[in-house]
Design an enzyme around this catalytic site. Structure first.
Site, PDB file in Angstrom:
ATOM      1  N   TRP A  20     -31.303   7.560 -15.021  1.00 59.30           N
ATOM      2  CA  TRP A  20     -30.367   7.848 -16.217  1.00 59.30           C
ATOM      3  C   TRP A  20     -28.963   8.011 -15.409  1.00 59.30           C
ATOM      4  O   TRP A  20     -28.080   7.568 -15.632  1.00 59.30           O
ATOM      5  CB  TRP A  20     -30.892   9.103 -17.000  1.00 59.30           C
ATOM      6  CG  TRP A  20     -29.920   9.112 -18.249  1.00 59.30           C
ATOM      7  CD1 TRP A  20     -29.663   8.546 -19.467  1.00 59.30           C
ATOM      8  CD2 TRP A  20     -28.800  10.485 -18.277  1.00 59.30           C
ATOM      9  NE1 TRP A  20     -28.650   9.431 -20.174  1.00 59.30           N
ATOM     10  CE2 TRP A  20     -28.260  10.400 -19.245  1.00 59.30           C
ATOM     11  CE3 TRP A  20     -28.638  11.267 -17.279  1.00 59.30           C
ATOM     12  CZ2 TRP A  20     -27.201  11.205 -19.544  1.00 59.30           C
ATOM     13  CZ3 TRP A  20     -27.843  12.193 -17.547  1.00 59.30           C
ATOM     14  CH2 TRP A  20     -27.138  12.489 -18.819  1.00 59.30           C
ATOM     15  N   ILE A 436     -12.831  27.387  -4.175  1.00 58.11           N
ATOM     16  CA  ILE A 436     -14.006  28.169  -4.332  1.00 58.11           C
ATOM     17  C   ILE A 436     -15.085  28.063  -3.476  1.00 58.11           C
ATOM     18  O   ILE A 436     -15.792  28.858  -3.348  1.00 58.11           O
ATOM     19  CB  ILE A 436     -14.470  27.521  -5.955  1.00 58.11           C
ATOM     20  CG1 ILE A 436     -13.401  27.641  -6.982  1.00 58.11           C
ATOM     21  CG2 ILE A 436     -15.665  28.191  -6.067  1.00 58.11           C
ATOM     22  CD1 ILE A 436     -13.003  29.102  -7.255  1.00 58.11           C
ATOM     23  N   ASP A 604     -21.066  34.280  -5.284  1.00 64.57           N
ATOM     24  CA  ASP A 604     -20.703  33.389  -6.755  1.00 64.57           C
ATOM     25  C   ASP A 604     -21.772  34.039  -7.466  1.00 64.57           C
ATOM     26  O   ASP A 604     -22.969  33.907  -7.490  1.00 64.57           O
ATOM     27  CB  ASP A 604     -20.691  32.060  -6.400  1.00 64.57           C
ATOM     28  CG  ASP A 604     -19.423  31.561  -5.561  1.00 64.57           C
ATOM     29  OD1 ASP A 604     -18.600  32.238  -5.622  1.00 64.57           O
ATOM     30  OD2 ASP A 604     -19.455  30.373  -5.276  1.00 64.57           O
ATOM     31  N   HIS A 699     -13.644  18.652 -12.792  1.00 59.78           N
ATOM     32  CA  HIS A 699     -14.829  17.893 -13.266  1.00 59.78           C
ATOM     33  C   HIS A 699     -13.951  16.547 -13.686  1.00 59.78           C
ATOM     34  O   HIS A 699     -14.806  15.888 -14.143  1.00 59.78           O
ATOM     35  CB  HIS A 699     -15.345  18.576 -14.309  1.00 59.78           C
ATOM     36  CG  HIS A 699     -16.304  19.632 -13.887  1.00 59.78           C
ATOM     37  ND1 HIS A 699     -15.824  21.087 -13.673  1.00 59.78           N
ATOM     38  CD2 HIS A 699     -17.590  19.812 -13.040  1.00 59.78           C
ATOM     39  CE1 HIS A 699     -16.902  21.692 -13.094  1.00 59.78           C
ATOM     40  NE2 HIS A 699     -17.885  21.032 -12.832  1.00 59.78           N
TER      41      HIS A 699
END
Length: 765
Positions: A20, A436, A604, A699
């Site tokens: 997928w 990050i 994190d 994103h």
């Protein structure tokens, strides 16, 4: 019914080999056209349906398959399309569908956030200005497809209207009922078409029922389901709850539907006690979720059979459906593709194996325990062997946990004193910029790791490749002008799995993939034993990166709560004890970094909020253990050592006190994908420690402009203390390409320089 039926709530859409994901990414990159893409996904969907049939499942879900996300599917089905995306009438195009999920050059993607207490993330519906209408009947399409082409009488799955609106944004609380009024006739029309088609059962997913609700919410459920039940008198509606026990048992089980689905795994006995105390309506079917749909451990079928026998004391077998506790979307597809130690291998159960467990239990209830006695005994023996294994009984780790009794994990000095020491040590400019942690993992990086894992590259060859990547990106970061650098995490396949490969008590799978968001699949490590520190895990790469620059380089670790929440966790001891074991191991890593001169360490915790229990009365205990575990891992460092943490894609309003209690020197959060909405948290409640604002959405496949970053900065700096403020992307940059990352970071640094110039101008007489 005559006998109990077996059922499933949902099946993993990704395929055994992530077919997928691969099809999606080929389509997005233009390697295949729409027809080929849809054909590939249809093959995968049919394979999944046929497997469920072969496993003996009576009620097979249809419509649970998605091109991206089931909540987005519901939004699109009802024409709830944000105004910034082009749409007129009729079925929503695939291009528009994916633009909503991923963004495009002209519009940012819709917000993404976690699905209840799982690691799955859904696309948040945007209801502002929406005029709901039916664009297509998705459940009907999938029902017809399964019946006509596979001869499967499927059970359509639909996200219920109350949960859908509760998960949405873009409306005021007083508008809730008006929105429901718009949706009820649309849901009724969808159901009427299913009824006319001859559908027997429809699964109405309302997981919001397992959260803490107000009496007004129960009234809404009564109104909604009275209307829907009246609209389809010949259709059986199965109101499905999952993830927890339900509080308002009597009100919920008496709603006007033909079946109620309850979770008997994660309810701590609450649903079972309610059934025995209050009974169960004689005109309804009980769908009993007795196999864990969220974890990967084999069930002791003797215990599960006894549980079902207990349930049948209140609800006879002919009114019983046996099923998993939740959709199997949250577990990998099958154990058969793994090669673990035999004791562990026999103790595991993924989606396919869980369907077999459901089928066996159904046979046991219908034909008597003797009909499946062999399989029951095999399961009991497998679970016992795993619990008695040496890996689950490591005396040194258990002694460390016992010694924590009464131990307070606190930094040597409060933040305001540490801040002064750290400012003198690091000498950073106003509004320091950083990232990050992760940097682009290109096809070349992934290929190098594969060749190393297959033994085609030696350890030295792979180690040198990683060093070359670090050296290259340290130079790039310096050229861009970032103030605090990172080594890029090129040696890491995943922020949790990497540590699972290094720590004792963990094991990693070969094909244990699950969907996190969109095509992003993760392979959660399996915490099967006592967690122990073996040797430094990040030291080599961090020290090398720091040797290449005069600027500070952050050490990068994943925190104990996130490692726990993004792993499959053993279920034989309390979870907080597992978390403490992880924290003690991480503390040794933190101390090793500090000892070698890495004095800025990021631990994190993006999943801290994900682990919140659905019941608010359980939050305090969870957050207490979460805060303690983070501090257990970080509080032993010197004042000069700066501890960072990162969180993303969550509503922080109700846990801001716990976040503050972590006592991190710098907290990095997301502010771009929520369109600056998270800033409101800090407008309403002051945060007096370092705060790094995620000023662009990593994103979305687009480069942010300097102007849009400045807009977020301006609002933030009106709210937050500029002296405590950092500037960073909203998440790691692992999934983005190099050119995009470089241009985006240049925009971010340019925005920071403009903000500094603006401040300098304001201070100059």
């Amino acid at each position: 019914m005559g006998k109990s039926l077996s059922s499933n709530l949902g099946y993993p859409r990704i395929g055994e080999q992530r077919e997928w994901k691969k099809a999606l990414e080929k389509f997005w990159s233009g390697q295949v056209d729409k027809e080929v893409f849809l054909s590939e996904l249809k093959k995968l969907r049919f394979k999944s349906l046929q497997k469920q049939k072969e496993k003996g499942i009576d009620l097979i879900p249809v419509g649970d398959f998605s091109l991206y996300d089931q909540v987005l599917d519901t939004s699109v089905m009802f024409g709830i399309i944000p105004e910034r995306f082009s749409y007129d009438e009729g079925p929503v195009s695939i291009d528009t569908y994916f633009d909503i999920a991923r963004g495009n050059k002209g519009a940012v993607a819709s917000e993404m956030t976690k699905w209840f207490n799982t690691n799955y993330h859904y696309i948040v519906p945007e209801l502002q200005g929406a005029k709901p209408k039916i664009t297509e009947n998705r459940p009907l399409f999938y029902y017809r497809e399964a019946k006509e082409e596979l001869k499967i009488e499927g059970k359509p799955v639909i996200l219920g209207p109350v949960t859908f609106v509760k998960l949405a944004k873009g409306y005021e609380p007083e508008q809730f009922d008006a929105i429901l009024e718009q949706l009820i006739p649309l849901y009724a029309e969808i159901l009427q078409q299913l009824e006319a088609e001859g559908v027997q059962w429809v699964q109405m997913d309302e997981p919001i029922l397992s959260t803490t609700l107000h009496s007004s919410d129960i009234d809404r459920f009564k109104k909604v389901y009275e209307a829907l039940n009246s609209a389809v008198p010949k259709l059986n509606l199965l109101l499905q709850t999952y993830f927890e026990g339900i509080d308002d048992y009597q009100d919920i089980v008496n709603l006007p539907v033909q079946g109620i689905g309850l979770d008997f795994v994660h309810d701590a006995g609450k649903n079972l006690a309610s059934i025995h105390q209050h009974g169960f309506p004689e005109d309804k079917v009980l769908a009993a979720g007795v196999i864990d749909g969220q974890n990967i451990w084999r069930s002791d079928l003797s215990e599960k059979h006894d549980l079902l026998q207990n349930i049948t004391n209140a609800v006879p077998a002919e009114r019983l459906i046996i099923q998993p506790s939740a959709s199997l979307l949250h577990v990998p597809v099958t154990v058969k593709n793994e090669q673990f130690d035999p004791v562990l291998q026999k103790g595991l159960s993924f989606a396919d194996e869980k369907l077999v467990e459901v089928s066996l239990l159904s046979k046991g209830i219908n034909g008597g325990r003797k009909a499946v006695e062999k399989e029951i005994n095999e399961s009991t023996a497998a679970v016992y062997a795993l619990n008695q294994s040496g890996d689950r009984n490591v005396l040194s780790v258990q002694e460390e946990i016992r010694q924590l009794s009464g131990y307070r994990a606190e930094r040597e000095a409060p933040f305001n004193k540490r801040k002064k020491v750290q400012e003198a040590s690091f000498g950073l400019p106003f509004l320091p910029t950083t990232t990050i942690g992760s940097l682009p993992q290109t096809a070349e990086v992934r290929k190098a790791r594969r060749e190393w894992r297959k033994g085609e590259w030696s350890d030295d060859q792979y180690g040198q490749y990683v060093k070359d990547q670090i050296k290259s990106w340290i130079a790039i970061q310096e050229e861009i002008g970032l103030d605090v650098l990172v080594h890029g995490e090129f040696e890491r396949n995943d922020m949790v799995e990497y540590f699972g490969e290094k720590l004792g008590g963990f094991v990693t799978s070969k094909n244990g993939w699950v969907q996190s968001y969109g095509s992003r699949c993760v392979k959660p490590p399996i915490i099967y034993g006592d967690v122990a520190f073996r040797e430094p895990m990040t030291l080599k790469e961090s020290v090398y990166a720091q040797s290449l620059t005069e600027k500070p380089v952050k050490g990068m670790l994943t925190g104990p709560i996130t490692i726990l929440n993004w792993s499959f966790v053993r279920d034989d001891i309390p979870q907080h004890e597992v978390t403490h074991q992880i924290a003690l191991a991480l503390r040794k890593e933190v101390e090793a970094l500090e000892c070698e001169g890495i004095n800025m360490i990021q631990v994190d915790e993006p999943a801290l909020r994900e682990g919140l229990p659905l019941k608010k009365e359980k939050w305090e205990n969870y957050l207490k253990h979460a805060v303690y575990s983070f501090k257990l891992a970080t509080a032993s460092v010197k004042n000069e050592t700066q501890i960072h943490t990162h969180m993303c894609y969550s509503n922080f309003d109700d846990i801001i006190d716990a976040i503050h209690a972590l006592d991190a020197d710098v907290l990095a959060i997301e502010a771009a994908r929520s369109h600056g909405g998270l800033i409101k948290t800090f407008e309403d409640k002051a945060y007096d420690q370092g705060l790094g604002l995620g000023v662009y959405d990593i994103h979305s496949p687009r480069v942010p402009s300097v102007e849009e970053i400045i807009d977020i900065l301006d609002r933030a700096l009106r709210t937050l203390d500029p002296e405590l403020f950092w500037i960073n992307p909203d998440c790691g940059l692992k999934t983005r390409n190099e050119k995009e990352v470089i241009e985006s970071l240049k925009s971010m640094v340019a925005a920071a320089h403009l903000a500094r110039e603006k401040r300098l101008s304001a201070e100059t007489p």
